[in-house]
Structures are given as C-alpha cells and as structure tokens.
Write a protein that holds these residues in place. Sequence first.
Motif, mmCIF file in Angstrom:
data_model
loop_
_atom_site.group_PDB
_atom_site.id
_atom_site.type_symbol
_atom_site.label_atom_id
_atom_site.label_comp_id
_atom_site.label_asym_id
_atom_site.label_seq_id
_atom_site.Cartn_x
_atom_site.Cartn_y
_atom_site.Cartn_z
ATOM 1 N N TRP A 49 0.850 -1.193 0.000
ATOM 2 C CA TRP A 49 0.000 0.000 0.000
ATOM 3 C C TRP A 49 0.882 1.237 0.000
ATOM 4 N N ARG A 50 0.399 2.309 -0.626
ATOM 5 C CA ARG A 50 1.144 3.569 -0.719
ATOM 6 C C ARG A 50 0.355 4.663 0.000
ATOM 7 N N LYS A 51 1.064 5.425 0.845
ATOM 8 C CA LYS A 51 0.417 6.555 1.526
ATOM 9 C C LYS A 51 -0.002 7.574 0.471
ATOM 10 N N ALA A 52 -1.230 8.026 0.556
ATOM 11 C CA ALA A 52 -1.786 8.958 -0.424
ATOM 12 C C ALA A 52 -1.033 10.288 -0.424
ATOM 13 N N ARG A 53 -1.072 10.936 -1.587
ATOM 14 C CA ARG A 53 -0.420 12.249 -1.735
ATOM 15 C C ARG A 53 -1.080 13.280 -0.837
ATOM 16 N N ASP A 54 -0.300 14.267 -0.436
ATOM 17 C CA ASP A 54 -0.837 15.397 0.310
ATOM 18 C C ASP A 54 -1.776 16.186 -0.594
ATOM 19 N N GLY A 55 -2.717 16.899 0.030
ATOM 20 C CA GLY A 55 -3.646 17.727 -0.731
ATOM 21 C C GLY A 55 -2.954 18.898 -1.394
ATOM 22 N N SER A 56 -3.643 19.559 -2.292
ATOM 23 C CA SER A 56 -3.048 20.688 -3.015
ATOM 24 C C SER A 56 -2.669 21.830 -2.083
ATOM 25 N N ASP A 57 -3.289 21.871 -0.898
ATOM 26 C CA ASP A 57 -2.961 22.902 0.076
ATOM 27 C C ASP A 57 -1.863 22.453 1.048
ATOM 28 N N GLY A 58 -1.304 21.249 0.816
ATOM 29 C CA GLY A 58 -0.208 20.757 1.637
ATOM 30 C C GLY A 58 -0.617 19.907 2.818
ATOM 31 N N ARG A 59 -1.910 19.859 3.110
ATOM 32 C CA ARG A 59 -2.353 19.030 4.234
ATOM 33 C C ARG A 59 -2.280 17.558 3.853
ATOM 34 N N PRO A 60 -1.876 16.697 4.812
ATOM 35 C CA PRO A 60 -1.771 15.267 4.501
ATOM 36 C C PRO A 60 -3.130 14.637 4.271
ATOM 37 N N THR A 61 -3.164 13.659 3.394
ATOM 38 C CA THR A 61 -4.344 12.837 3.182
ATOM 39 C C THR A 61 -4.116 11.572 3.995
ATOM 40 N N HIS A 62 -4.954 11.324 4.969
ATOM 41 C CA HIS A 62 -4.771 10.197 5.887
ATOM 42 C C HIS A 62 -5.404 8.931 5.313
ATOM 43 N N ALA A 63 -4.801 8.461 4.215
ATOM 44 C CA ALA A 63 -5.320 7.282 3.535
ATOM 45 C C ALA A 63 -4.178 6.550 2.848
ATOM 46 N N LEU A 64 -4.451 5.299 2.509
ATOM 47 C CA LEU A 64 -3.511 4.462 1.769
ATOM 48 C C LEU A 64 -4.198 3.975 0.501
ATOM 49 N N ARG A 65 -3.407 3.851 -0.550
ATOM 50 C CA ARG A 65 -3.910 3.387 -1.846
ATOM 51 C C ARG A 65 -3.252 2.046 -2.153
ATOM 52 N N PRO A 66 -4.044 1.058 -2.590
ATOM 53 C CA PRO A 66 -3.420 -0.223 -2.947
ATOM 54 C C PRO A 66 -2.540 -0.053 -4.174
ATOM 55 N N GLU A 67 -1.368 -0.659 -4.153
ATOM 56 C CA GLU A 67 -0.476 -0.610 -5.313
ATOM 57 C C GLU A 67 -1.093 -1.396 -6.466
ATOM 58 N N GLU A 68 -0.761 -0.988 -7.670
ATOM 59 C CA GLU A 68 -1.231 -1.676 -8.869
ATOM 60 C C GLU A 68 -0.859 -3.150 -8.812
ATOM 61 N N GLY A 69 -1.639 -3.985 -9.422
ATOM 62 C CA GLY A 69 -1.340 -5.417 -9.471
ATOM 63 C C GLY A 69 -2.157 -6.180 -8.459
ATOM 64 N N ALA A 70 -1.509 -7.132 -7.800
ATOM 65 C CA ALA A 70 -2.218 -8.067 -6.917
ATOM 66 C C ALA A 70 -2.929 -7.362 -5.756
ATOM 67 N N THR A 71 -2.294 -6.359 -5.159
ATOM 68 C CA THR A 71 -2.928 -5.680 -4.025
ATOM 69 C C THR A 71 -4.185 -4.953 -4.463
ATOM 70 N N LYS A 72 -4.100 -4.232 -5.563
ATOM 71 C CA LYS A 72 -5.276 -3.516 -6.059
ATOM 72 C C LYS A 72 -6.370 -4.499 -6.462
ATOM 73 N N ASP A 73 -6.004 -5.574 -7.126
ATOM 74 C CA ASP A 73 -6.992 -6.587 -7.522
ATOM 75 C C ASP A 73 -7.691 -7.170 -6.298
ATOM 76 N N PHE A 74 -6.917 -7.482 -5.257
ATOM 77 C CA PHE A 74 -7.477 -8.029 -4.021
ATOM 78 C C PHE A 74 -8.463 -7.053 -3.398
ATOM 79 N N TRP A 75 -8.062 -5.778 -3.265
ATOM 80 C CA TRP A 75 -8.920 -4.782 -2.624
ATOM 81 C C TRP A 75 -10.181 -4.541 -3.450
ATOM 82 N N GLU A 76 -10.043 -4.466 -4.758
ATOM 83 C CA GLU A 76 -11.224 -4.269 -5.628
ATOM 84 C C GLU A 76 -12.193 -5.444 -5.501
ATOM 85 N N ALA A 77 -11.658 -6.669 -5.385
ATOM 86 C CA ALA A 77 -12.522 -7.846 -5.208
ATOM 87 C C ALA A 77 -13.264 -7.757 -3.876
ATOM 88 N N LEU A 78 -12.567 -7.316 -2.813
ATOM 89 C CA LEU A 78 -13.233 -7.149 -1.521
ATOM 90 C C LEU A 78 -14.338 -6.106 -1.606
#
Length: 93
Positions: A49-78
Amino acid sequence: MSEPASVPIRDHLLWIGHIEPQADLAAHLGDLRAGSLVALEINGVVGIWRKARDGSDGRPTHALRPEEGATKDFWEALLKTDRGSTALIALAG
C-alpha cells in the motif's frame, strides 16, 4: 502492534482514521510520508500500500492506496463482495 485492528471495506482508499482501535497501527500509518510504501496484511493477504499524496494545500491525506497489481486486484474484489463489512488489518511481517 499487538492489538488486533479492523478497517471498513467501503472505498477505493483505505482511510487511516477508520482503523479501529485507533492505537499503534493507525499512529504508525499516519506518521508515514506521502508516497511511502508499507506492507499490510488484510484478512490474511499481504499486499503493498502507498500513503496517499498530500492535498493541493499541503495538508496530509490520511489514507492508503493499494499498489497496482495483486494488491489492487485483491482490494477491488473485496469492495465487490464485502463492501460494508470490516477486514482485519495488521502490519505484514
């Protein structure tokens, strides 16, 4: 990170603020810099998983994004089969 934790399955991102209980795991993930990679075990499946980019105003986005491939496929299936339920989550390793 000994406390069992769970997270709702409801979005394409995994929101750190939704991890229960809000303890060691959530604090650790919240401290990651934008773009950092972390290996998580969700419902017994290890993925990257990859920590999401900060917002355009510099504030952190407190989320994680599944990496492309198996992790994303797994999360999308869930999302398709278990949306609205919760998943067990822990640091992998």
